[in-house]
Design an enzyme around this catalytic site. Structure first.
Site, PDB file in Angstrom:
ATOM      1  N   ASP A 163       0.829  -1.200   0.000  1.00 13.53           N
ATOM      2  CA  ASP A 163       0.000   0.000   0.000  1.00 13.53           C
ATOM      3  C   ASP A 163       0.866   1.254   0.000  1.00 13.53           C
ATOM      4  O   ASP A 163       2.053   1.213   0.323  1.00 13.53           O
ATOM      5  CB  ASP A 163      -0.898   0.028   1.246  1.00 13.53           C
ATOM      6  CG  ASP A 163      -2.015  -0.997   1.189  1.00 13.53           C
ATOM      7  OD1 ASP A 163      -2.280  -1.510   0.091  1.00 13.53           O
ATOM      8  OD2 ASP A 163      -2.600  -1.291   2.247  1.00 13.53           O
ATOM      9  N   LYS A 220      -4.233   2.714  -2.151  1.00  7.04           N
ATOM     10  CA  LYS A 220      -5.378   3.593  -2.345  1.00  7.04           C
ATOM     11  C   LYS A 220      -5.110   4.898  -1.616  1.00  7.04           C
ATOM     12  O   LYS A 220      -4.455   4.914  -0.575  1.00  7.04           O
ATOM     13  CB  LYS A 220      -6.660   2.954  -1.793  1.00  7.04           C
ATOM     14  CG  LYS A 220      -6.982   1.601  -2.411  1.00  7.04           C
ATOM     15  CD  LYS A 220      -8.146   0.956  -1.722  1.00  7.04           C
ATOM     16  CE  LYS A 220      -8.430  -0.413  -2.316  1.00  7.04           C
ATOM     17  NZ  LYS A 220      -7.318  -1.346  -2.120  1.00  7.04           N
ATOM     18  N   MET A 264      -7.979   8.489   8.861  1.00  7.58           N
ATOM     19  CA  MET A 264      -8.507   8.988   7.582  1.00  7.58           C
ATOM     20  C   MET A 264      -9.607  10.033   7.795  1.00  7.58           C
ATOM     21  O   MET A 264     -10.665  10.002   7.169  1.00  7.58           O
ATOM     22  CB  MET A 264      -9.037   7.824   6.733  1.00  7.58           C
ATOM     23  CG  MET A 264      -7.975   6.810   6.362  1.00  7.58           C
ATOM     24  SD  MET A 264      -8.621   5.309   5.576  1.00  7.58           S
ATOM     25  CE  MET A 264      -9.258   4.420   7.014  1.00  7.58           C
TER      26      MET A 264
END
Length: 471
Positions: A247, A269, A382
């Site tokens: 990632d 992502k 996030m």
């Protein structure tokens, strides 16, 4: 990397040593061991040089150096007590694109000679790039005591079996699995006790019993960024991997520890766009494992904390593929610790809650009434893009406007930045932070100024506005 570590084939290549003292002789010995055709230029020669010249081991070129002496030379070493002469050798070699080393003068070296652990054909070279040669020698001493003397013989026997093995096992990954078993099994044990014929027989016996490797998957948490926080088990599996799917949150320092020849596949992502859909990532893991490869799925933090690791494992279960999980230090634990923020404290927080600010569009809404309670630490993954909504909901459900908050950007890494303020400033504070960042809400944040140990003065940024404080 200041220097590219390479092993040069010097057999029968012309090399020149300028200098006839002890330092020059030490370098000459190394060149002779490597099979070089060595010539020496010196006004005075020590006894070792004199003996070697008489035995035709090296050539005496002359007592005076001329730049023309470097014509056709592959590599040169200058080891004289005269700085001007050493500088001339260096300058003349550079003009001719000849590799040159001036002993004890790193500024005049196009190559350096490392400390060496010799278990030929196994050679271990240690270099400090000329910064701390004594440290390099100390490391060599430790390795000398650690690496057994029979390594060289084991490598030689293995080398004699390689071509034959290639005719019996066609794939590279299968041959590598064979050798890993050999170097950790009966073959290695027999070589260690000097039973070389029996060791060769053991290789043939192992080949007869060899089966194609079965694909396996290791789901590994890479931690929040500092490579020192990677687990030992995670490192071991990364060094054995055939393919690594990683990632964006995995730091460059951690990626540098992956096996050099492993296939690297980025399936990361980022907020706002998806480079690889999750379904495609799942399928890639399955396909690589079905090819018999050892697959590492490397995720930032811990794979079971907002990492969707369980979803990927469910796909492996359906495909009948073996897997293992290696936990990692999640950002909530690592980044807060590096920022001097304890998740719990008897005086401030008896509960710590981890949530994500990035929910599925059709997912359940968060219980803001519970999240807004006092005497607890709220850690939000996030959450930058939703910072205004988070601020609004916490205030509306009873969290005090002056509740301390922190935003930890690139936690545990050398570029870590910690922004502190109060809950009513969260949305404004978020404008000065970049992903990946972690939001911490709670009274424990007040301790960051007292307990911060990782953030240095050089890492502190100017205050973007009066409302923003930097820990």
């Amino acid at each position: 990397m200041d220097y590219l570590p390479i092993f040069a084939d010097l057999k029968r290549r012309p090399c020149l040593v300028v200098g006839g003292g002890n330092s020059a002789w030490c370098k000459t010995q190394m060149l002779l061991k490597a099979g070089a055709d060595v010539g020496v230029i010196a006004s005075k020669l020590n006894a070792d040089f004199t003996t070697a010249i008489a035995a035709n081991q090296i050539r005496f070129v002359g007592d005076t150096f001329s730049p023309a002496n470097l014509d056709g030379i592959f590599l040169a070493i200058a080891a004289t007590p005269h700085k001007a002469l050493n500088a001339l050798v260096y300058q003349s070699a550079n003009q001719r694109q000849v590799l040159v080393n001036v002993v004890d003068d790193t500024q005049r070296c196009s190559f350096i000679v490392p400390s060496i652990v010799d278990r030929s054909p196994i050679i271990v070279a240690i270099s400090s790039s000329g910064k701390a040669p004594v440290l390099a020698r100390l490391l060599r001493q430790k390795l000398e005591a650690t690496l057994p003397q029979h390594l060289g013989k084991m490598a030689t026997l293995a080398g004699g079996f390689r071509d034959y093995l290639a005719t019996k096992i066609s794939t590279f990954s299968s041959r590598r699995a064979f050798w890993e078993q050999a170097f950790n099994g009966r073959f290695a044990d027999l070589v260690a006790v000097g039973c070389h014929s029996e060791a060769q027989q053991a290789l043939h016996q192992q080949l007869q019993q060899h089966t194609s490797p079965v694909g396996q998957v290791a789901l590994i948490g890479a931690g929040p960024g500092d490579a020192g926080l990677l687990t030992l088990r995670g490192l071991q599996l990364m060094q054995q991997a055939d393919v690594v799917l990683y990632d964006y949150l995995v730091s460059d320092e951690v990626m540098a520890l992956v096996r050099r020849d492993a296939e690297l596949v980025c399936v990361g992502k980022k907020a706002g766009f998806h480079s690889v859909p999750q379904e495609q990532t799942n399928q890639l893991i399955v396909e690589y494992a079905q090819q018999g490869k050892r697959v590492v799925r490397l995720k930032g933090g811990d794979p079971f904390v907002f990492g969707r690791g369980a979803e990927e494992l469910e796909v492996l279960v359906e495909a009948g593929i073996d897997f293992q999980v290696v936990p990692g230090i999640t950002a909530a634990a690592g980044a807060t610790a590096y920022a001097g923020i304890p998740l719990t404290h008897r005086d401030y927080a008896q509960t710590a809650m981890f949530i994500t600010g990035h929910l599925k569009p059709d997912g359940k809404q968060l219980d803001w009434l519970t999240l807004a309670r006092g005497n607890q630490t709220l850690v939000i993954y996030m959450g930058l893009m939703k910072s205004s909504h988070i601020q609004q909901q916490l205030l509306q459900h009873g969290r005090a406007p002056n509740t301390p908050i922190a935003i930890i950007e690139r936690g545990t890494q050398a570029t870590q930045k910690v922004l502190t303020g109060q809950l009513h400033e969260l949305a404004d504070l978020a404008q000065h932070a970049a992903s990946p960042s972690l939001i911490v809400v709670g009274e424990v944040v007040k301790l960051s100024h007292k307990l911060a140990w990782f953030t240095t003065k050089e890492q502190l940024q100017p205050q973007p506005e009066a409302a923003v404080k930097l820990a």
